[in-house]
Design a protein around this motif. Structure first.
Motif, mmCIF file in Angstrom:
data_model
loop_
_atom_site.group_PDB
_atom_site.id
_atom_site.type_symbol
_atom_site.label_atom_id
_atom_site.label_comp_id
_atom_site.label_asym_id
_atom_site.label_seq_id
_atom_site.Cartn_x
_atom_site.Cartn_y
_atom_site.Cartn_z
ATOM 1 N N GLY A 52 -28.605 -50.281 -127.897
ATOM 2 C CA GLY A 52 -29.079 -51.576 -127.156
ATOM 3 C C GLY A 52 -29.810 -51.008 -125.924
ATOM 4 N N ILE A 53 -30.682 -50.081 -125.959
ATOM 5 C CA ILE A 53 -31.605 -50.091 -125.070
ATOM 6 C C ILE A 53 -32.026 -51.049 -124.151
ATOM 7 C CG2 ILE A 53 -32.899 -48.570 -124.440
ATOM 8 C CD1 ILE A 53 -33.036 -46.700 -126.277
ATOM 9 N N GLN A 54 -33.156 -52.000 -124.770
ATOM 10 C CA GLN A 54 -32.834 -53.225 -124.472
ATOM 11 C C GLN A 54 -32.868 -54.171 -124.341
ATOM 12 O OE1 GLN A 54 -37.431 -52.077 -125.821
ATOM 13 N NE2 GLN A 54 -38.126 -52.927 -124.034
ATOM 14 N N VAL A 55 -31.465 -54.967 -124.840
ATOM 15 C CA VAL A 55 -31.045 -55.259 -124.690
ATOM 16 C C VAL A 55 -30.638 -56.066 -123.405
ATOM 17 C CG1 VAL A 55 -28.589 -56.324 -125.775
ATOM 18 C CG2 VAL A 55 -30.536 -55.257 -126.762
ATOM 19 N N PRO A 56 -30.112 -57.529 -123.049
ATOM 20 C CA PRO A 56 -29.664 -57.403 -121.964
ATOM 21 C C PRO A 56 -28.061 -57.524 -122.202
ATOM 22 C CG PRO A 56 -30.701 -59.463 -122.492
ATOM 23 C CD PRO A 56 -30.931 -58.401 -124.099
ATOM 24 N N HIS A 57 -27.248 -56.886 -120.735
ATOM 25 C CA HIS A 57 -26.022 -56.720 -120.000
ATOM 26 C C HIS A 57 -25.173 -57.700 -121.190
ATOM 27 C CE1 HIS A 57 -27.218 -52.769 -117.607
ATOM 28 N NE2 HIS A 57 -27.670 -53.475 -117.210
ATOM 29 N N GLU A 58 -25.308 -58.695 -121.011
ATOM 30 C CA GLU A 58 -24.907 -59.822 -121.340
ATOM 31 C C GLU A 58 -24.636 -60.146 -122.448
ATOM 32 O OE1 GLU A 58 -28.903 -61.905 -120.317
ATOM 33 O OE2 GLU A 58 -27.629 -60.709 -119.638
ATOM 34 N N LEU A 59 -25.572 -59.420 -123.684
ATOM 35 C CA LEU A 59 -25.220 -58.968 -125.416
ATOM 36 C C LEU A 59 -24.818 -58.257 -125.092
ATOM 37 C CD1 LEU A 59 -28.363 -61.444 -126.107
ATOM 38 C CD2 LEU A 59 -25.869 -62.287 -126.440
ATOM 39 N N MET A 64 -32.720 -52.152 -120.417
ATOM 40 C CA MET A 64 -33.087 -50.939 -119.898
ATOM 41 C C MET A 64 -34.858 -52.021 -119.918
ATOM 42 S SD MET A 64 -32.788 -46.744 -120.364
ATOM 43 C CE MET A 64 -31.446 -46.563 -120.477
ATOM 44 N N ASP A 65 -36.558 -51.146 -119.439
ATOM 45 C CA ASP A 65 -37.429 -51.596 -119.673
ATOM 46 C C ASP A 65 -37.945 -50.573 -120.686
ATOM 47 O OD1 ASP A 65 -38.125 -48.912 -118.626
ATOM 48 O OD2 ASP A 65 -38.566 -49.805 -117.079
ATOM 49 N N ALA A 66 -39.663 -51.244 -121.100
ATOM 50 C CA ALA A 66 -39.914 -49.766 -122.853
ATOM 51 C C ALA A 66 -40.135 -48.794 -122.202
ATOM 52 C CB ALA A 66 -40.599 -50.686 -123.095
ATOM 53 N N VAL A 67 -40.574 -48.207 -120.657
ATOM 54 C CA VAL A 67 -40.450 -47.124 -120.881
ATOM 55 C C VAL A 67 -39.671 -46.415 -120.506
ATOM 56 C CG1 VAL A 67 -41.429 -45.318 -118.412
ATOM 57 C CG2 VAL A 67 -42.542 -47.941 -119.114
ATOM 58 N N CYS A 68 -38.338 -46.816 -120.158
ATOM 59 C CA CYS A 68 -37.052 -45.699 -120.639
ATOM 60 C C CYS A 68 -36.386 -45.777 -121.938
ATOM 61 C CB CYS A 68 -36.313 -46.758 -119.776
ATOM 62 S SG CYS A 68 -35.690 -46.320 -117.964
ATOM 63 N N TYR A 69 -37.238 -46.785 -122.606
ATOM 64 C CA TYR A 69 -36.709 -46.654 -124.304
ATOM 65 C C TYR A 69 -37.590 -45.656 -124.664
ATOM 66 C CZ TYR A 69 -38.006 -48.278 -128.331
ATOM 67 O OH TYR A 69 -38.082 -48.252 -130.068
ATOM 68 N N CYS A 70 -38.742 -45.636 -124.641
ATOM 69 C CA CYS A 70 -39.401 -43.985 -124.727
ATOM 70 C C CYS A 70 -39.321 -43.308 -124.482
ATOM 71 C CB CYS A 70 -40.380 -44.517 -123.906
ATOM 72 S SG CYS A 70 -41.636 -45.823 -125.069
ATOM 73 N N VAL A 71 -38.111 -42.541 -122.990
ATOM 74 C CA VAL A 71 -37.552 -41.923 -122.544
ATOM 75 C C VAL A 71 -36.640 -41.251 -123.593
ATOM 76 C CG1 VAL A 71 -36.796 -40.857 -120.674
ATOM 77 C CG2 VAL A 71 -39.041 -42.054 -120.499
ATOM 78 N N VAL A 72 -35.755 -42.268 -123.861
ATOM 79 C CA VAL A 72 -34.530 -42.157 -124.412
ATOM 80 C C VAL A 72 -34.809 -41.602 -126.251
ATOM 81 C CG1 VAL A 72 -32.812 -42.770 -125.580
ATOM 82 C CG2 VAL A 72 -33.211 -44.250 -123.390
ATOM 83 N N ILE A 73 -35.874 -42.410 -126.657
ATOM 84 C CA ILE A 73 -36.180 -42.351 -127.709
ATOM 85 C C ILE A 73 -36.797 -40.638 -127.837
ATOM 86 C CG2 ILE A 73 -37.707 -42.033 -130.007
ATOM 87 C CD1 ILE A 73 -35.815 -43.859 -129.455
ATOM 88 N N GLU A 74 -37.831 -40.183 -126.491
ATOM 89 C CA GLU A 74 -38.122 -38.910 -126.589
ATOM 90 C C GLU A 74 -37.223 -37.958 -126.241
ATOM 91 O OE1 GLU A 74 -40.598 -36.637 -123.957
ATOM 92 O OE2 GLU A 74 -41.092 -38.825 -123.924
ATOM 93 N N GLU A 75 -36.376 -38.353 -125.583
ATOM 94 C CA GLU A 75 -35.328 -36.831 -125.549
ATOM 95 C C GLU A 75 -34.285 -36.876 -127.033
ATOM 96 O OE1 GLU A 75 -34.891 -34.532 -122.863
ATOM 97 O OE2 GLU A 75 -36.743 -35.827 -122.032
ATOM 98 N N ILE A 76 -34.565 -37.586 -127.422
ATOM 99 C CA ILE A 76 -32.454 -37.563 -128.277
ATOM 100 C C ILE A 76 -33.762 -36.530 -129.625
ATOM 101 C CG2 ILE A 76 -31.874 -38.992 -130.345
ATOM 102 C CD1 ILE A 76 -31.454 -41.189 -128.565
ATOM 103 N N SER A 77 -35.290 -37.398 -129.510
ATOM 104 C CA SER A 77 -36.125 -36.555 -131.280
ATOM 105 C C SER A 77 -36.119 -35.268 -130.704
ATOM 106 C CB SER A 77 -37.167 -37.308 -131.116
ATOM 107 O OG SER A 77 -37.117 -38.492 -131.321
#
Length: 380
Positions: A52-59, A64-77
């Motif tokens: 739920g990288i870009q999902v708000p905390h309340e949900l 996170m923002d889109a740049v951090c989303y890309c960082v997460v995907i890059e590092e896992i991949s």
């Protein structure tokens, strides 16, 4: 390249890289060879917010923002492209459409368990006779009282073997052409919901890609996403986000191949010196590094546009096109640097080579992305 990130982005990279080195690196080769889905690690990833990288905390998300989303995907991949694929598809073309087009009730029902990784999402568009031609789908969802009766044969569904929540693209009005396509959310366990055999893939083998078939499957009418006829609009919006994620995946694969190429070029000796000192090998490494950095910059650019609320579809298409093509080139050069050993499963570069190839196919082929980019240029 970390200089282009905020302190939060750098912290995210350190955190995700540490997790992947501890939890994924030791099993990456095995789950590729066995084509197995590592549920134990996936559960840990869910608790860390990766689903739920870009999902708000309340949900239930990480906010996170889109740049951090890309960082997460890059590092896992970078460590396991199969799980990188799982996470990006789940976030970008399953969770995102629910966030963007779902009603308040739909968000409350599906998003929290998806964001926590308690349920896995899938995007079911491709069919035997419909891939790049999304408007050619043949699946139907016919209203019958308070349900839709869905019949569909979806193929090459990423996460299909483990998905609980599936976005099904189907014709609610078979006579309306492109305007008759809608999206309904079907859940595993519904009568008529059948998961097909897993595909025996060349690469990204840790991802359980399968067909999803629905036979007279009754889906509640309230599971319609958006309105009838919005299917292609929802699909195109999701694919813009998905392209950015696959581009980040390609960067991760390329980065891994570059690192292995550099390591081997330092260790392997021929003619009395490490092979990296030979001009031919050094030239390959230089080209590889340039492709990786250029790919990453294009990915970050598309993500920043998205974070700024600007149109990012064209930038995402460029990023996906370039990063996917670059990944094939970088992994090919890494394999070449390794010589005969690169063709052996004893070294990871042959896995990176296989994983990179599919990035030029899914979430839109390179040929389709060239059309998208060219159309955008001509319409300016």
């Amino acid at each position: 390249m970390d200089t282009f990130l905020t302190e939060k982005g750098r912290a995210v990279r350190r955190s995700v890289r540490g997790f992947c080195e501890r939890e994924l690196r030791p099993i990456a080769r095995q789950i590729d060879q066995e084509a197995s889905f590592p549920w134990e690690v996936v559960e840990k990833m869910g608790r860390l917010g990766y689903f739920g990288i870009q999902v708000p905390h309340e949900l239930g998300g990480a906010g996170m923002d889109a740049v951090c989303y890309c960082v997460v995907i890059e590092e896992i991949s970078r460590v396991c492209a199969g799980l990188g694929l799982c996470v990006t598809v789940h976030n970008s073309v399953a969770v995102y459409p629910l966030m963007a087009f779902g009603s308040g009730e739909q968000k409350r029902k599906w998003v929290p368990p998806l964001a926590r990784g308690q349920k896995i999402g899938a995007f079911c568009l491709t069919e035997p006779n419909a891939g790049s031609d999304a408007a050619g789908i043949e699946a139907t969802a016919i209203r019958n009282g308070d349900h839709y009766i869905v019949n569909a044969n979806k193929v090459f569904v990423t996460n299909g073997g483990v998905a609980d929540v599936c976005l099904i693209f189907a014709r609610t009005d078979p006579k309306a052409g492109r305007k008759g396509i809608s999206v309904v959310v079907a859940e595993r366990g519904t009568p008529g919901f059948v998961v097909g055999d897993l595909e025996d893939l060349c690469g990204v083998r840790a991802n359980p890609v399968s067909s999803i078939r629905l036979y007279d499957c009754p889906v509640p009418a309230e599971n319609l996403l958006g309105r009838e006829g919005m299917g292609l609009k929802i699909g195109l919006a999701a694919l813009d986000a998905g392209r950015m994620g696959i581009a980040a995946q390609a960067v991760g694969i390329s980065q891994a191949a570059l690192e292995e190429g550099v390591l081997y070029a330092r260790q392997r000796r021929q003619f009395g010196v490490p092979i990296g000192q030979h001009q031919a090998v050094g030239g390959m490494l230089a080209d590889m590094a340039a492709r990786v950095e250029a790919s990453r910059l294009l990915v970050y650019r598309s993500a920043r546009l998205r974070d700024q609320g600007k149109s990012f579809g064209q930038a995402a298409a460029m990023a996906k096109l370039y990063a996917a093509e670059a990944a094939s080139e970088v992994t090919d050069k890494a394999l070449q640097i390794h010589g005969g050993y690169g063709y052996s499963k004893a070294y990871p570069v042959e896995r990176y080579y296989r994983d990179a190839r599919v990035t030029r196919i899914y979430e839109g082929t390179s040929e389709v992305h060239r059309l998208v980019v060219a159309r955008g240029l001509l319409e300016e």
